[in-house]
Scaffold this motif. Structure first.
Motif, PDB file in Angstrom:
ATOM      1  N   GLU A  67       0.728  -1.266   0.119  1.00 10.74           N
ATOM      2  CA  GLU A  67      -0.136   0.097  -0.077  1.00 10.74           C
ATOM      3  C   GLU A  67       0.912   1.518   0.113  1.00 10.74           C
ATOM      4  O   GLU A  67       0.694   2.454  -0.698  1.00 10.74           O
ATOM      5  N   ARG A  68       1.907   1.169   0.813  1.00 15.85           N
ATOM      6  CA  ARG A  68       2.805   2.381   0.675  1.00 15.85           C
ATOM      7  C   ARG A  68       3.257   2.719  -0.432  1.00 15.85           C
ATOM      8  O   ARG A  68       3.581   3.866  -1.141  1.00 15.85           O
ATOM      9  N   THR A  69       3.744   1.596  -1.229  1.00 15.56           N
ATOM     10  CA  THR A  69       4.348   1.616  -2.688  1.00 15.56           C
ATOM     11  C   THR A  69       3.342   2.366  -3.411  1.00 15.56           C
ATOM     12  O   THR A  69       3.573   3.241  -4.410  1.00 15.56           O
ATOM     13  N   ALA A  70       1.990   1.712  -3.545  1.00 12.54           N
ATOM     14  CA  ALA A  70       1.076   2.225  -4.482  1.00 12.54           C
ATOM     15  C   ALA A  70       0.598   3.902  -3.955  1.00 12.54           C
ATOM     16  O   ALA A  70       0.629   4.654  -4.762  1.00 12.54           O
ATOM     17  N   ALA A  71       0.898   4.183  -2.732  1.00 11.39           N
ATOM     18  CA  ALA A  71       0.559   5.632  -2.239  1.00 11.39           C
ATOM     19  C   ALA A  71       1.776   6.622  -2.978  1.00 11.39           C
ATOM     20  O   ALA A  71       1.332   7.824  -3.582  1.00 11.39           O
ATOM     21  N   ARG A  72       2.839   5.881  -3.247  1.00 13.86           N
ATOM     22  CA  ARG A  72       4.011   6.910  -3.467  1.00 13.86           C
ATOM     23  C   ARG A  72       3.829   6.970  -5.099  1.00 13.86           C
ATOM     24  O   ARG A  72       4.317   7.913  -5.977  1.00 13.86           O
ATOM     25  N   SER A 113       0.841   6.356  -6.827  1.00  9.36           N
ATOM     26  CA  SER A 113      -0.454   6.950  -7.681  1.00  9.36           C
ATOM     27  C   SER A 113      -0.231   8.168  -8.310  1.00  9.36           C
ATOM     28  O   SER A 113       0.218   8.994  -7.696  1.00  9.36           O
ATOM     29  N   ARG A 114      -1.105   8.480  -9.250  1.00 12.88           N
ATOM     30  CA  ARG A 114      -0.820   9.407 -10.028  1.00 12.88           C
ATOM     31  C   ARG A 114      -1.804  10.517  -9.685  1.00 12.88           C
ATOM     32  O   ARG A 114      -1.867  11.809 -10.106  1.00 12.88           O
ATOM     33  N   THR A 115      -2.876  10.408  -8.764  1.00 13.72           N
ATOM     34  CA  THR A 115      -3.744  11.168  -8.668  1.00 13.72           C
ATOM     35  C   THR A 115      -3.802  11.316  -7.160  1.00 13.72           C
ATOM     36  O   THR A 115      -3.403  10.401  -6.231  1.00 13.72           O
ATOM     37  N   TRP A 116      -4.158  12.616  -6.530  1.00 14.28           N
ATOM     38  CA  TRP A 116      -4.214  12.927  -4.889  1.00 14.28           C
ATOM     39  C   TRP A 116      -5.262  12.018  -4.165  1.00 14.28           C
ATOM     40  O   TRP A 116      -5.117  11.323  -3.097  1.00 14.28           O
ATOM     41  N   ARG A 117      -6.278  11.673  -5.036  1.00 12.14           N
ATOM     42  CA  ARG A 117      -7.303  10.950  -4.439  1.00 12.14           C
ATOM     43  C   ARG A 117      -6.688   9.516  -4.201  1.00 12.14           C
ATOM     44  O   ARG A 117      -7.047   8.804  -3.020  1.00 12.14           O
ATOM     45  N   ASN A 118      -6.364   8.997  -5.087  1.00 13.90           N
ATOM     46  CA  ASN A 118      -5.503   7.526  -5.022  1.00 13.90           C
ATOM     47  C   ASN A 118      -4.390   7.309  -3.904  1.00 13.90           C
ATOM     48  O   ASN A 118      -4.198   6.618  -2.943  1.00 13.90           O
ATOM     49  N   HIS A 143      -4.759   5.069  -0.609  1.00 19.80           N
ATOM     50  CA  HIS A 143      -3.497   4.103  -0.235  1.00 19.80           C
ATOM     51  C   HIS A 143      -2.737   4.265   1.035  1.00 19.80           C
ATOM     52  O   HIS A 143      -2.395   3.616   1.747  1.00 19.80           O
ATOM     53  N   ARG A 144      -2.748   5.800   1.367  1.00 19.14           N
ATOM     54  CA  ARG A 144      -1.981   6.032   2.527  1.00 19.14           C
ATOM     55  C   ARG A 144      -3.015   5.585   3.714  1.00 19.14           C
ATOM     56  O   ARG A 144      -2.443   5.018   5.133  1.00 19.14           O
ATOM     57  N   TYR A 145      -4.282   5.812   3.714  1.00 20.93           N
ATOM     58  CA  TYR A 145      -5.152   5.197   4.796  1.00 20.93           C
ATOM     59  C   TYR A 145      -5.174   3.859   4.664  1.00 20.93           C
ATOM     60  O   TYR A 145      -5.063   3.189   6.027  1.00 20.93           O
ATOM     61  N   ARG A 146      -5.031   3.057   3.504  1.00 14.75           N
ATOM     62  CA  ARG A 146      -4.984   1.763   3.690  1.00 14.75           C
ATOM     63  C   ARG A 146      -3.915   1.244   4.423  1.00 14.75           C
ATOM     64  O   ARG A 146      -3.924   0.337   5.285  1.00 14.75           O
ATOM     65  N   ALA A 147      -2.865   1.808   4.163  1.00 16.75           N
ATOM     66  CA  ALA A 147      -1.312   1.489   4.722  1.00 16.75           C
ATOM     67  C   ALA A 147      -1.501   1.536   6.165  1.00 16.75           C
ATOM     68  O   ALA A 147      -1.146   0.686   6.763  1.00 16.75           O
ATOM     69  N   TYR A 150       3.894  -7.440 -12.071  1.00 19.17           N
ATOM     70  CA  TYR A 150       3.888  -7.150 -10.942  1.00 19.17           C
ATOM     71  C   TYR A 150       4.484  -5.679 -10.969  1.00 19.17           C
ATOM     72  O   TYR A 150       5.682  -5.358 -11.483  1.00 19.17           O
ATOM     73  N   GLY A 151       3.655  -4.641 -10.500  1.00 22.15           N
ATOM     74  CA  GLY A 151       3.864  -3.315 -10.750  1.00 22.15           C
ATOM     75  C   GLY A 151       5.351  -2.658 -10.385  1.00 22.15           C
ATOM     76  O   GLY A 151       5.750  -2.111 -11.285  1.00 22.15           O
ATOM     77  N   PRO A 152       5.918  -2.927  -9.246  1.00 21.58           N
ATOM     78  CA  PRO A 152       7.087  -2.492  -8.831  1.00 21.58           C
ATOM     79  C   PRO A 152       8.264  -3.075 -10.020  1.00 21.58           C
ATOM     80  O   PRO A 152       9.132  -2.302 -10.173  1.00 21.58           O
ATOM     81  N   ASN A 153       8.303  -4.086 -10.330  1.00 23.99           N
ATOM     82  CA  ASN A 153       9.031  -4.759 -11.330  1.00 23.99           C
ATOM     83  C   ASN A 153       9.011  -4.014 -12.680  1.00 23.99           C
ATOM     84  O   ASN A 153       9.806  -3.408 -13.262  1.00 23.99           O
ATOM     85  N   ALA A 154       7.920  -3.821 -13.426  1.00 25.58           N
ATOM     86  CA  ALA A 154       7.598  -3.244 -14.468  1.00 25.58           C
ATOM     87  C   ALA A 154       7.955  -1.711 -14.317  1.00 25.58           C
ATOM     88  O   ALA A 154       8.548  -0.918 -15.336  1.00 25.58           O
ATOM     89  N   GLN A 155       7.393  -0.991 -13.176  1.00 27.10           N
ATOM     90  CA  GLN A 155       7.776   0.619 -13.139  1.00 27.10           C
ATOM     91  C   GLN A 155       9.321   0.531 -13.096  1.00 27.10           C
ATOM     92  O   GLN A 155       9.954   1.449 -13.535  1.00 27.10           O
TER      93      GLN A 155
END
Length: 391
Positions: free
Chosen positions: A141-146, A148-153, A157-161, A224-229
């Motif tokens: 979730e922390r990786t997704a928060a970093r 994410s392209r929109t402030w909403r996401n 993800h920060r709340y989820r983390a 897997y996102g972090p690999n592709a990114q």
């Protein structure tokens, strides 16, 4: 000792594939050395003729009766201390597991990953439950928060983390035992460090400069996102500088990828070849001079680093990519650690051009990896810890 091994997403008898399937198989093989193991898996067609294990259930996971809407997902987020709220139970899967557990006494119930354990209703048996947490959901979730392209996401993800961190703490304290692939996370009295180890044990020679082109290799599941990114950033920001200094340099990408936009971009980049899945990894390693692991986020530890060392190929990675291994390998001795894109390019060029340096790092890395990350060490850690907590 009677052990129930619950594996919702992977066939524990088959270690072919990527890191998740390999670690599942290694954990299963460690368990059968302690006693009889029964298997429940929601992978169709798993069969066993082995005397040390019995497949109790093997079929595709029953689908939940309905798909949750946004409102229900939001309401779940308002119950951060309920494990089944943050990691929903599949009632049909849980009922199957419950019915089978009721038929026999098990000293321990073993499962990989918190979401899969919760999906199967295993929190109800926490006093006997051993979870190989491996990839901490908080990190995902922390990786997704970093990224994410929109402030909403990012907010989501920060709340989820934050919420998942509380739930993971609650699950951790309730379980009989948990394993982590990162020693920095195994801080509870009922947790233990269980390192990722190379699954394949091929014996390759050192890189043969006279017989190979200046080729770099990346191996990993790029769905897997972090690999592709990470690969995409490497191709954008690091590879052009390497190619400027070594015009005939090649980068081979091995592993599945389900994102067509990445595939189209990489396939149109000079010097980059996307290989997809390959039958024999040995050939790819043998024809490469070095391995790159450009990872900047994600969870767990990077088995890619250890696999490169096992294949006697020096590795350049990031400060994030070496987490969990840092105490075993020194920068410039067994591994190259890059703190910036410029440093990554510089270190890669050195290994591509300097055969003596390449061989020295590969040799030292192979020795250090063999001393700390072997199957024997993996099995011994599992055996010691399961014996110490068995009912």
């Amino acid at each position: 000792m009677n052990i129930l091994f619950v594996s919702p997403s992977f066939n524990p008898l088959d270690g072919t594939g990527w890191g998740s399937t390999q670690r599942t198989n290694l954990l299963f093989e460690a368990c059968v050395q302690l006693g009889h193991v029964d298997i429940i898996t929601f992978v169709d067609g798993v069969q066993s003729t082995r005397e040390d294990c019995t497949v109790l259930y093997s079929d595709s996971a029953p689908k939940a009766p309905h798909t949750e809407g946004r409102l229900m997902k939001f309401l779940r987020m308002l119950m951060p201390l309920n494990p089944y709220a943050m990691f929903p139970k599949n009632k049909r899967c849980a009922d199957i597991v419950k019915g089978l557990i009721a038929q026999k006494h098990y000293d321990l119930i073993v499962c990989r990953y918190i979401p899969e354990a919760m999906m199967s209703g295993l929190y109800d048996y926490a006093d006997r439950l051993v979870i190989d947490i491996d990839d901490n959901p908080c990190d995902v979730e922390r990786t997704a928060a970093r990224t994410s392209r929109t402030w909403r996401n990012r907010i989501y993800h920060r709340y989820r983390a934050a919420s998942i961190e509380k739930v993971v703490d609650k699950i951790q304290r309730a379980c009989r035992l948990t394993f982590y692939a990162n020693p920095e996370q195994a801080t509870y009295s009922n947790s233990a460090y269980l390192p990722n180890i190379p699954f394949y044990e091929y014996d390759l020679p050192l890189a043969q400069y006279a017989m190979t082109a200046p080729r770099m290799l990346f191996v990993g599941n790029m769905s897997y996102g972090p690999n592709a990114q990470g690969v995409d950033r490497f191709i954008d920001k690091v590879f052009p500088e390497i190619r400027r200094l070594i015009p005939n340099v090649e980068l081979h990408l091995v592993g599945g990828c389900n994102q067509q936009s990445y595939l189209d971009k990489w396939s149109n980049t000079d010097g980059v070849q996307y290989m997809g899945f390959v039958e024999d990894l040995r050939q790819e390693y043998q024809e490469a001079r070095m391995v790159v692991v450009p990872i900047y986020g994600g969870a767990g530890t990077n088995i890619k680093v250890l696999e490169a060392m096992r294949m006697k190929r020096p590795c350049v990675t990031t400060t994030y990519g070496v987490r969990g291994f840092r105490e075993y390998f020194d920068d410039g001795k067994e591994i190259m650690i890059a703190g910036s894109d410029e440093s990554f390019a510089e270190k890669a060029v050195s290994l591509l051009c300097d055969e003596q340096m390449n061989h020295a790092i590969a040799t030292k890395a192979y020795a250090a990896m063999s001393a700390h990350f072997s199957r024997k060490a993996f099995y011994e850690i599992v055996e010691h810890n399961l014996k110490s907590v068995s009912c």
